[in-house]
Design a protein around this motif. Sequence first.
Motif, PDB file in Angstrom:
ATOM      1  N   GLY A  51     -29.730  -0.160 -13.313  1.00 12.64           N
ATOM      2  CA  GLY A  51     -30.191  -0.365 -14.701  1.00 12.64           C
ATOM      3  C   GLY A  51     -29.100   0.010 -15.880  1.00 12.64           C
ATOM      4  O   GLY A  51     -28.014   0.247 -15.564  1.00 12.64           O
ATOM      5  N   ASN A  52     -29.488   0.143 -17.131  1.00 15.68           N
ATOM      6  CA  ASN A  52     -28.420   0.050 -18.180  1.00 15.68           C
ATOM      7  C   ASN A  52     -28.430   1.511 -18.686  1.00 15.68           C
ATOM      8  O   ASN A  52     -29.236   2.435 -18.730  1.00 15.68           O
ATOM      9  CB  ASN A  52     -28.920  -0.638 -19.384  1.00 15.68           C
ATOM     10  N   VAL A  53     -27.180   1.945 -18.815  1.00 15.94           N
ATOM     11  CA  VAL A  53     -26.857   3.346 -19.228  1.00 15.94           C
ATOM     12  C   VAL A  53     -25.960   3.411 -20.681  1.00 15.94           C
ATOM     13  O   VAL A  53     -24.865   2.613 -21.008  1.00 15.94           O
ATOM     14  CB  VAL A  53     -25.829   4.083 -18.253  1.00 15.94           C
ATOM     15  N   ILE A  54     -26.560   3.962 -21.622  1.00 16.24           N
ATOM     16  CA  ILE A  54     -25.616   4.538 -22.956  1.00 16.24           C
ATOM     17  C   ILE A  54     -25.571   5.869 -22.962  1.00 16.24           C
ATOM     18  O   ILE A  54     -26.182   6.836 -22.577  1.00 16.24           O
ATOM     19  CB  ILE A  54     -26.070   3.889 -24.046  1.00 16.24           C
ATOM     20  N   VAL A  55     -24.508   6.345 -23.883  1.00  9.10           N
ATOM     21  CA  VAL A  55     -24.185   7.618 -24.297  1.00  9.10           C
ATOM     22  C   VAL A  55     -24.876   7.882 -25.524  1.00  9.10           C
ATOM     23  O   VAL A  55     -24.734   7.487 -26.400  1.00  9.10           O
ATOM     24  CB  VAL A  55     -22.581   7.940 -24.301  1.00  9.10           C
ATOM     25  N   TRP A  56     -26.074   8.543 -25.103  1.00 10.86           N
ATOM     26  CA  TRP A  56     -27.290   8.639 -26.270  1.00 10.86           C
ATOM     27  C   TRP A  56     -26.696   9.886 -27.417  1.00 10.86           C
ATOM     28  O   TRP A  56     -27.171   9.872 -28.379  1.00 10.86           O
ATOM     29  CB  TRP A  56     -28.693   9.102 -25.599  1.00 10.86           C
ATOM     30  N   ASP A  57     -26.274  11.078 -26.696  1.00 13.52           N
ATOM     31  CA  ASP A  57     -25.664  12.007 -27.450  1.00 13.52           C
ATOM     32  C   ASP A  57     -24.482  12.702 -26.891  1.00 13.52           C
ATOM     33  O   ASP A  57     -24.474  12.720 -25.301  1.00 13.52           O
ATOM     34  CB  ASP A  57     -26.763  12.788 -27.676  1.00 13.52           C
ATOM     35  N   CYS A  58     -23.528  13.278 -27.368  1.00 17.12           N
ATOM     36  CA  CYS A  58     -22.595  14.226 -26.781  1.00 17.12           C
ATOM     37  C   CYS A  58     -22.112  14.950 -27.698  1.00 17.12           C
ATOM     38  O   CYS A  58     -22.133  14.775 -28.952  1.00 17.12           O
ATOM     39  CB  CYS A  58     -21.653  13.405 -26.070  1.00 17.12           C
ATOM     40  N   GLY A  59     -21.356  16.050 -27.292  1.00 18.61           N
ATOM     41  CA  GLY A  59     -20.625  17.107 -28.049  1.00 18.61           C
ATOM     42  C   GLY A  59     -20.205  18.332 -27.333  1.00 18.61           C
ATOM     43  O   GLY A  59     -20.008  18.121 -26.175  1.00 18.61           O
ATOM     44  N   VAL A  60     -20.374  19.478 -27.831  1.00 20.42           N
ATOM     45  CA  VAL A  60     -19.914  20.640 -26.975  1.00 20.42           C
ATOM     46  C   VAL A  60     -21.089  21.502 -27.113  1.00 20.42           C
ATOM     47  O   VAL A  60     -21.992  21.608 -27.678  1.00 20.42           O
ATOM     48  CB  VAL A  60     -18.624  21.144 -27.977  1.00 20.42           C
ATOM     49  N   TYR A  61     -21.002  22.641 -25.937  1.00 20.95           N
ATOM     50  CA  TYR A  61     -21.959  23.482 -26.004  1.00 20.95           C
ATOM     51  C   TYR A  61     -21.341  25.064 -25.554  1.00 20.95           C
ATOM     52  O   TYR A  61     -20.213  24.797 -25.190  1.00 20.95           O
ATOM     53  CB  TYR A  61     -22.969  22.933 -24.839  1.00 20.95           C
ATOM     54  N   ALA A  62     -22.133  25.860 -25.746  1.00 15.77           N
ATOM     55  CA  ALA A  62     -21.756  27.330 -25.075  1.00 15.77           C
ATOM     56  C   ALA A  62     -23.007  28.060 -24.929  1.00 15.77           C
ATOM     57  O   ALA A  62     -23.920  28.008 -25.546  1.00 15.77           O
ATOM     58  CB  ALA A  62     -20.876  27.863 -26.257  1.00 15.77           C
ATOM     59  N   PRO A  63     -22.846  29.049 -23.917  1.00 15.25           N
ATOM     60  CA  PRO A  63     -23.903  29.918 -23.508  1.00 15.25           C
ATOM     61  C   PRO A  63     -24.366  30.845 -24.976  1.00 15.25           C
ATOM     62  O   PRO A  63     -23.178  31.115 -25.437  1.00 15.25           O
ATOM     63  CB  PRO A  63     -23.503  30.680 -22.328  1.00 15.25           C
ATOM     64  N   ASP A  64     -25.356  30.968 -25.110  1.00 17.74           N
ATOM     65  CA  ASP A  64     -25.613  31.598 -26.154  1.00 17.74           C
ATOM     66  C   ASP A  64     -26.742  32.901 -26.057  1.00 17.74           C
ATOM     67  O   ASP A  64     -27.567  33.548 -27.004  1.00 17.74           O
ATOM     68  CB  ASP A  64     -26.183  30.619 -27.310  1.00 17.74           C
ATOM     69  N   GLU A  65     -27.023  33.529 -24.957  1.00 12.99           N
ATOM     70  CA  GLU A  65     -27.933  34.471 -24.559  1.00 12.99           C
ATOM     71  C   GLU A  65     -27.508  35.738 -25.568  1.00 12.99           C
ATOM     72  O   GLU A  65     -26.444  35.947 -25.711  1.00 12.99           O
ATOM     73  CB  GLU A  65     -27.715  35.122 -23.241  1.00 12.99           C
ATOM     74  N   ASP A  66     -28.474  36.422 -26.149  1.00 13.54           N
ATOM     75  CA  ASP A  66     -28.305  37.556 -27.003  1.00 13.54           C
ATOM     76  C   ASP A  66     -27.387  37.273 -28.359  1.00 13.54           C
ATOM     77  O   ASP A  66     -26.692  38.175 -28.951  1.00 13.54           O
ATOM     78  CB  ASP A  66     -27.475  38.741 -26.293  1.00 13.54           C
ATOM     79  N   HIS A  67     -27.464  35.984 -28.516  1.00 14.81           N
ATOM     80  CA  HIS A  67     -26.638  35.553 -29.850  1.00 14.81           C
ATOM     81  C   HIS A  67     -25.155  35.708 -29.706  1.00 14.81           C
ATOM     82  O   HIS A  67     -24.417  35.850 -30.573  1.00 14.81           O
ATOM     83  CB  HIS A  67     -27.241  36.176 -31.055  1.00 14.81           C
ATOM     84  N   GLU A  68     -24.570  36.057 -28.548  1.00 15.47           N
ATOM     85  CA  GLU A  68     -23.263  35.898 -28.254  1.00 15.47           C
ATOM     86  C   GLU A  68     -22.865  34.463 -27.768  1.00 15.47           C
ATOM     87  O   GLU A  68     -23.290  34.160 -26.725  1.00 15.47           O
ATOM     88  CB  GLU A  68     -23.068  36.867 -27.105  1.00 15.47           C
ATOM     89  N   TYR A  69     -22.064  34.004 -28.483  1.00 14.92           N
ATOM     90  CA  TYR A  69     -21.703  32.477 -28.145  1.00 14.92           C
ATOM     91  C   TYR A  69     -20.289  32.583 -27.660  1.00 14.92           C
ATOM     92  O   TYR A  69     -19.411  33.490 -27.873  1.00 14.92           O
ATOM     93  CB  TYR A  69     -21.467  31.776 -29.537  1.00 14.92           C
ATOM     94  N   SER A  70     -19.976  31.597 -26.687  1.00 11.31           N
ATOM     95  CA  SER A  70     -18.539  31.561 -26.303  1.00 11.31           C
ATOM     96  C   SER A  70     -17.868  30.323 -26.395  1.00 11.31           C
ATOM     97  O   SER A  70     -17.173  29.658 -25.603  1.00 11.31           O
ATOM     98  CB  SER A  70     -18.747  31.745 -24.737  1.00 11.31           C
TER      99      SER A  70
END
Length: 209
Positions: free
Chosen positions: A110-129
């Motif tokens: 089937g067909n594949v596109i990159v629908w979204d991308c970016g960066v992420y970080a864990p954020d438990e307890d509003h502590e970002y990494s």
Amino acid sequence: MHTTTVAMLRMKRPLDRYAEKRSFTQTPEPAPAALRARTGPLLFVVQKHAARHLHYDFRLEVDGVLKSWAVPKGPSFDTNERRLAVETEDHPFDYASFEGVIPAKQYGAGNVIVWDCGVYAPDEDHEYSFDDRREAEARARQGLADGKLGFTLRGEKLKGSYALVRTSTAKQWLLLKHRDRYAGPTELLARAESVLTGRTVESIANGDS
Ligand code: MN
């Protein structure tokens, strides 16, 4: 044979399952490649995949591979939505920029596109990494092992805090949106185009590649 040798032989490398499912002379998907050292924040990608059943593949970079879940209904900004996310095999990091047509009869045809991308970080307890890759990776690894990972996405379409929570059913997780300024009824999936090329799964099917 020494028992530790047996254990080592049985131990699969993270991308073995990915490679076993595919024939790289038949599919344009990337073969597993040697790990390159990366710096900066961890990457996330969501690929829209018009396979037998349309779904969105949600992937998080952890330890040099893309941890992956198939989300049939796609991600949401609505905090009331609990989207089923089925754990799938780890994908190579290079898969993050893959768009194209997986031929008929191949795994995931089937067909594949990159629908979204970016960066992420864990954020438990509003502590970002975002600024500490080692810490971000350690927290992501631990969260996934524990079956609960909260994280903030900084993508083109997806923004704000989400969580992946493992259910009591094997391989089944839920993708949840946390309440924040990005939460709301926004029709996210109506933005159907690739963030890399502007193509859709339909236009790729028509040979626009
Ligand atoms: Mn898929």
